[in-house]
Design an enzyme around this catalytic site. Structure first.
Site, mmCIF file in Angstrom:
data_model
loop_
_atom_site.group_PDB
_atom_site.id
_atom_site.type_symbol
_atom_site.label_atom_id
_atom_site.label_comp_id
_atom_site.label_asym_id
_atom_site.label_seq_id
_atom_site.Cartn_x
_atom_site.Cartn_y
_atom_site.Cartn_z
ATOM 1 N N THR A 167 0.851 -1.188 0.000
ATOM 2 C CA THR A 167 0.000 0.000 0.000
ATOM 3 C C THR A 167 0.884 1.235 0.000
ATOM 4 O OG1 THR A 167 -1.710 -1.145 1.271
ATOM 5 C CG2 THR A 167 -1.769 1.265 1.283
ATOM 6 N N ASP A 214 -8.497 -1.340 4.753
ATOM 7 C CA ASP A 214 -8.283 -0.232 5.688
ATOM 8 C C ASP A 214 -7.946 1.078 5.008
ATOM 9 O OD1 ASP A 214 -5.801 -1.369 4.893
ATOM 10 O OD2 ASP A 214 -4.796 -0.457 6.610
ATOM 11 N N THR A 224 0.245 0.114 6.314
ATOM 12 C CA THR A 224 0.337 -0.876 5.251
ATOM 13 C C THR A 224 0.366 -2.250 5.893
ATOM 14 O OG1 THR A 224 1.664 -1.613 3.347
ATOM 15 C CG2 THR A 224 2.876 -0.743 5.226
ATOM 16 N N GLY A 225 -0.169 -3.240 5.194
ATOM 17 C CA GLY A 225 -0.132 -4.584 5.748
ATOM 18 C C GLY A 225 -1.489 -5.249 5.736
ATOM 19 N N ASN A 226 -1.727 -6.126 6.698
ATOM 20 C CA ASN A 226 -2.977 -6.891 6.771
ATOM 21 C C ASN A 226 -4.103 -5.968 7.236
ATOM 22 O OD1 ASN A 226 -5.123 -8.619 7.368
ATOM 23 N ND2 ASN A 226 -3.779 -10.281 8.042
ATOM 24 N N GLY A 227 -4.727 -5.308 6.280
ATOM 25 C CA GLY A 227 -5.734 -4.302 6.590
ATOM 26 C C GLY A 227 -6.956 -4.847 7.291
ATOM 27 N N ARG A 245 -15.014 -6.615 -1.027
ATOM 28 C CA ARG A 245 -14.216 -6.305 0.155
ATOM 29 C C ARG A 245 -13.571 -4.926 0.032
ATOM 30 N NH1 ARG A 245 -8.389 -5.277 1.240
ATOM 31 N NH2 ARG A 245 -7.937 -6.080 3.337
ATOM 32 N N VAL A 246 -13.649 -4.163 1.114
ATOM 33 C CA VAL A 246 -12.957 -2.885 1.233
ATOM 34 C C VAL A 246 -12.011 -2.993 2.411
ATOM 35 C CG1 VAL A 246 -13.203 -0.419 1.713
ATOM 36 C CG2 VAL A 246 -14.860 -1.578 0.231
#
Length: 334
Positions: A199, A230, A250-253, A227-228
């Site tokens: 991201t 973070d 950034t990462g596992n939203g 899906r939306v």
């Protein structure tokens, strides 16, 4: 300052009461820096990941010439959104469960605390620019899905396929395995099986001291349609306060958005923490709940201090880059 920027559509409802203390135990990796050549009020730009230097080289000249932070953020993120071989941001990237690439983006303008965002945007490449239109041209803060695409077309954006050979091939190879999307897996309390993804998040302060933050992504690989993540959620993917600074995530939203980590980071900075300590504490709040996730935060105060932290991603070289009048520096978070 860009003349099209409008007055805030809502006032802040109050401030966060109380103060926060830095946790005694540290579970997140940290990186930080303070460029002594950044004078308070001097322009600077920060962008995450390895495309940060290139994005900053596009955005910083806008600041250097007296332009607005919002123009610099948009230009820097547009640069990443249009990279032809970037799998995690913009077109040609991570397809969803049915092979379609969709985009999430958000922008926040510090002086008025105004926000614009799009989620699950389809068939339009410049998601951050559509998000800016939501902010400047409407009273809304977030528009999603096919309706976000219709809004983009109404604002003059071109509709085009977001699929390229890379994304099509990745989806075909995955679909041939006949397995379910990992979105149906158990919550990551034992391990996070998601790949690290990039991201893009950008923070800028212009010569007038105006702060802006933005982020853009195409999200989680093989996600469930609709899906939306973070990124378009204020306080999750990015957040800013004109009096304090900004943070990007950034990462596992799907995990990180539950904790509003960028809002948390900025509020900790408000209480006096350095950007790196605040980012670390926000990450630790998530790991203290037992989540084994990969993710990172980068933050900057309005006076030019900056830092970051990450969890997981032992083998993922997360970094952010800062450009000032003295040039650009990349800060890896080990």
């Amino acid at each position: 300052m860009n003349e099209k920027i409008k007055l805030s559509r809502r006032a802040l409802l109050g401030s966060v009461a109380g103060s926060f203390a830095l946790p005694a135990a540290a579970r997140a990796a940290v990186g930080s820096g303070t460029d002594p050549s950044i004078q308070p009020g001097a322009p600077f730009i920060l962008t995450t990941w390895d495309f940060g230097p290139g994005a900053n080289e596009v955005g910083y000249p806008i600041l250097q010439s007296g332009g607005s932070a919002i123009d610099a953020v948009e230009a820097a993120i547009n640069y990443v959104e249009l990279l032809p071989d970037e799998y995690w941001v913009g077109y040609g990237g991570v397809p969803n469960e049915v092979g379609e690439t969709t985009l999430d983006a958000m922008i926040l303008w510090g002086p008025t605390h105004d926000v614009g965002a799009v989620g699950c945007l389809k068939r339009v490449k410049l998601a951050i620019s559509v998000a800016r239109k939501v902010m400047e041209e409407t009273q809304h803060s977030l528009i999603v899905g096919d309706d976000a695409t219709r809004f983009a077309a109404r604002m003059g954006f071109e509709e085009t396929s977001l699929t390229n050979l890379t994304s099509q091939t990745k989806w075909e190879e995955w679909a041939a395995k006949g397995i379910k999307t990992d979105a149906f897996d158990p919550e990551p309390f034992d391990e996070d099986t998601l790949k690290g993804h990039d991201t893009v998040g950008t923070i800028a302060v212009d010569a007038d001291g105006n702060l802006c933050v933005g982020c853009s992504t195409n999200g989680r690989e093989f996600k469930i349609p609709g899906r939306v993540g973070d990124s378009p959620i204020a306080g999750a993917g990015a957040y800013a306060d004109q009096d304090v600074g900004a943070a990007v995530a950034t990462g596992n939203g799907d995990v990180m958005m539950r904790f509003l980590p960028t809002y948390h980071t900025v509020e900790l900075m408000r209480s006096g923490m350095s950007p790196e300590a605040a980012a670390q504490a926000a990450i630790k709040r998530i790991t203290d709940k037992g989540y084994k996730f990969g993710g990172g935060i980068a933050a900057a105060s309005v006076d030019g201090r900056h830092g970051g932290a990450k969890a997981g991603w032992e083998d993922v070289p997360f970094s952010y880059s800062v450009q000032t009048q003295s040039g650009g520096v990349k800060y890896p978070i080990a």
